[in-house]
Design a protein around this motif. Structure first.
Motif, mmCIF file in Angstrom:
data_model
loop_
_atom_site.group_PDB
_atom_site.id
_atom_site.type_symbol
_atom_site.label_atom_id
_atom_site.label_comp_id
_atom_site.label_asym_id
_atom_site.label_seq_id
_atom_site.Cartn_x
_atom_site.Cartn_y
_atom_site.Cartn_z
ATOM 1 N N ARG A 165 15.707 18.409 3.932
ATOM 2 C CA ARG A 165 15.817 17.371 3.609
ATOM 3 C C ARG A 165 14.684 16.682 4.380
ATOM 4 O O ARG A 165 14.956 15.717 5.517
ATOM 5 N N TYR A 223 7.842 5.968 11.246
ATOM 6 C CA TYR A 223 8.579 5.288 10.128
ATOM 7 C C TYR A 223 8.584 3.764 9.537
ATOM 8 O O TYR A 223 8.532 3.324 8.534
ATOM 9 N N THR A 278 12.797 16.660 8.726
ATOM 10 C CA THR A 278 11.089 17.084 9.227
ATOM 11 C C THR A 278 10.395 17.719 10.253
ATOM 12 O O THR A 278 10.534 19.417 10.181
ATOM 13 N N TYR A 296 10.370 5.298 1.762
ATOM 14 C CA TYR A 296 9.511 4.760 3.060
ATOM 15 C C TYR A 296 8.186 4.057 2.659
ATOM 16 O O TYR A 296 7.111 4.061 3.136
ATOM 17 N N GLY A 322 11.785 13.349 4.785
ATOM 18 C CA GLY A 322 11.358 12.084 4.356
ATOM 19 C C GLY A 322 9.863 12.578 5.085
ATOM 20 O O GLY A 322 8.797 13.038 4.084
ATOM 21 N N ILE A 323 9.391 12.258 6.701
ATOM 22 C CA ILE A 323 8.454 11.679 6.271
ATOM 23 C C ILE A 323 6.801 12.756 6.337
ATOM 24 O O ILE A 323 6.201 12.469 6.075
ATOM 25 N N HIS A 327 23.485 15.916 10.744
ATOM 26 C CA HIS A 327 22.000 15.668 10.507
ATOM 27 C C HIS A 327 21.438 15.443 12.496
ATOM 28 O O HIS A 327 21.934 15.184 13.155
ATOM 29 N N LYS A 334 14.951 6.916 0.852
ATOM 30 C CA LYS A 334 15.097 6.220 1.155
ATOM 31 C C LYS A 334 14.863 4.823 1.450
ATOM 32 O O LYS A 334 13.548 5.506 1.209
HETATM 33 C C1 LIG Z 1 20.435 12.435 7.875
HETATM 34 C C2 LIG Z 1 18.447 12.462 6.778
HETATM 35 N N1 LIG Z 1 18.193 12.953 6.853
HETATM 36 C C3 LIG Z 1 17.151 13.523 6.428
HETATM 37 C C4 LIG Z 1 16.223 12.013 7.114
HETATM 38 C C5 LIG Z 1 14.582 12.504 6.884
HETATM 39 O O1 LIG Z 1 13.805 12.394 8.110
HETATM 40 P P1 LIG Z 1 13.091 12.879 8.024
HETATM 41 O O2 LIG Z 1 11.919 11.466 7.567
HETATM 42 O O3 LIG Z 1 12.531 12.892 10.023
HETATM 43 O O4 LIG Z 1 12.312 13.966 7.264
HETATM 44 C C6 LIG Z 1 16.993 11.523 7.505
HETATM 45 C C7 LIG Z 1 16.423 9.886 7.877
HETATM 46 O O5 LIG Z 1 16.332 9.443 8.521
HETATM 47 C C8 LIG Z 1 18.326 11.110 7.220
HETATM 48 O O6 LIG Z 1 18.614 10.205 7.486
#
Ligand SMILES: Cc1ncc(COP(=O)(O)O)c(C=O)c1O
Length: 380
Positions: free
Chosen positions: A221, A355, A206, A42, A223-224, A165, A38
């Motif tokens: 799923r 983030y 994460t 990032y 991201g960070i 989530h 997204k």
């Molecule tokens: C629905 C959803 N899934 C997964 C993530 C990934 O989270 P992270 O970056 O903490 O791994 C996010 C990020 O905010 C999210 O909104």
């Protein structure tokens, strides 16, 4: 030494670090990896990053918005994509045409998806979003079975996944996450009993991927972690993950100012003696916050930002680096010599999280990639 001949301020994105981080995630689980890309990955640049995560074994991309999904498809990414958030009704057809999966949490959405699918002549791919405790988006767990039944019956809709989530997986107390995982598992059991379980059940961000293997289910799923950043001060990445972004600029002017000279708007800083003051072409319009107490690296040393942060420029007190001169590289976060400023340190100064620091670099900050590894380099 001139640090960059083309740009005032730029972010260096290490795609090899991103690949390394995804490989570590792949090795840590039996589950598939959805890369959370997204917000322009990032802030790292969604197109080159999508290619890097794929090379390293991520099988899905998760995005927040229709626009993000379409950008990625138009760029030629042909793997599976899920829009995790809201899809505006007028864009549903585009997503179906582009073979992008959508999150669904209401009957009204489901009907709109089915109608659009019949118009397009292609199935709508959906993942049922269940609210197990985040209280943000999703159907309440106790109503999930009914909506799943409707999805299954609906012509032109492919039921691909169910997901939730976690709200507090990055905190030391595992209780709330255990509770959410239990609620999701209960939904999945009911779906199984009714013969409605879709192929993909996913939940772990994460933090949960690192701390709760039981939450891995069919897909992470994440991201960070992909960007080598800790989910929180309480939930840190293990050894081996590498930060992928460094934010840099360069000195545009160095002046020796006499004692008593005001620097920048409002003259909040006044020289206390004869001082060397440097100017750097980065400011709040680039995402560098207009707060006091900022610190950057120059000549491998930490130096203070003095006076107010302007829209396009900041001023440095250079007495600690006597030989600093125009063109010298300035690191806003990242490494220089043996010194390092982490995005998390900047986040602390700005009263936010890492983030937001990386997502906050504006489009004006040029992203630079290692072109040998990048099929499409936006820097060229
Ligand atoms: C629905 C959803 N899934 C997964 C993530 C990934 O989270 P992270 O970056 O903490 O791994 C996010 C990020 O905010 C999210 O909104």
């Amino acid at each position: 030494m001139l640090s960059n001949e083309k740009f005032s301020t730029w972010a260096e994105i290490d795609l090899a670090a991103i690949e390394n981080n995804v490989r570590l995630l792949v090795q840590s689980t039996e589950a598939q990896i959805m890369a959370g890309l997204k917000a322009n990955a990032y802030g790292h640049g969604v197109i080159p990053v999508s290619q890097a995560v794929r090379r390293a074994g991520a099988t899905w991309c998760g995005l927040a918005r229709v626009e993000e999904a379409m950008e990625l498809r138009y760029a030629g990414y042909d793997g599976p994509i899920l829009v995790l958030g809201f899809t505006a009704p007028g864009r549903v057809r585009s997503l179906i045409e582009a073979d992008v999966a959508m999150a669904v949490w209401s009957e009204a959405q489901l009907e709109a998806f089915a109608l659009a699918a019949s118009e397009v002549g292609k199935p709508a791919r959906v993942h049922l979003k269940v609210d197990t405790g985040m209280s943000r988006l999703g159907i309440p767990a106790e109503k999930a079975l009914k909506l799943a039944g409707r999805i299954e019956q609906q012509q032109g809709v492919d039921f691909e996944g169910v997901f939730t989530h976690f709200a507090r997986a990055d905190e030391p107390d595992p209780g709330p996450t255990i509770e959410q995982e239990r609620a999701l598992r209960l939904v999945v059991e009911r779906l199984e009993e009714a013969g409605l379980r879709p192929p993909l059940v996913h939940a772990a961000n994460t933090a949960a991927s690192l701390t709760r293997p039981s939450s891995h289910l069919d897909m992470l799923r994440v991201g960070i972690a992909i960007f080598g950043l800790h989910p929180s001060p309480d939930c840190r990445l293990p050894e081996g993950f590498q930060p992928a972004m460094a934010w840099k600029s360069q000195l545009s002017q160095v002046q020796r100012l006499p004692k008593g000279r005001g620097v920048s708007y409002g003259h909040e800083y006044v020289t206390r003696k004869t001082e060397r003051i440097g100017t750097v072409p980065v400011g709040y319009a680039d995402g560098f916050r207009r707060v006091s107490g900022n610190v950057v690296l120059i000549g491998g040393r930490r130096v203070p930002v003095v006076g107010r942060v302007c829209m396009d420029q900041i001023s440095l007190q250079l007495d600690g680096v006597a030989d600093a001169q125009v063109g010298d590289e300035v690191v806003l976060f990242g490494e220089q010599g043996s010194e390092r400023i982490r995005a998390g340190e900047v986040a602390e100064r700005w009263g936010t999280i890492n983030y937001e620091v990386v997502c906050g670099l504006s489009p004006r900050v040029r992203r630079i990639y290692d072109s040998k590894k990048t099929e499409q380099n936006p820097d060229t």
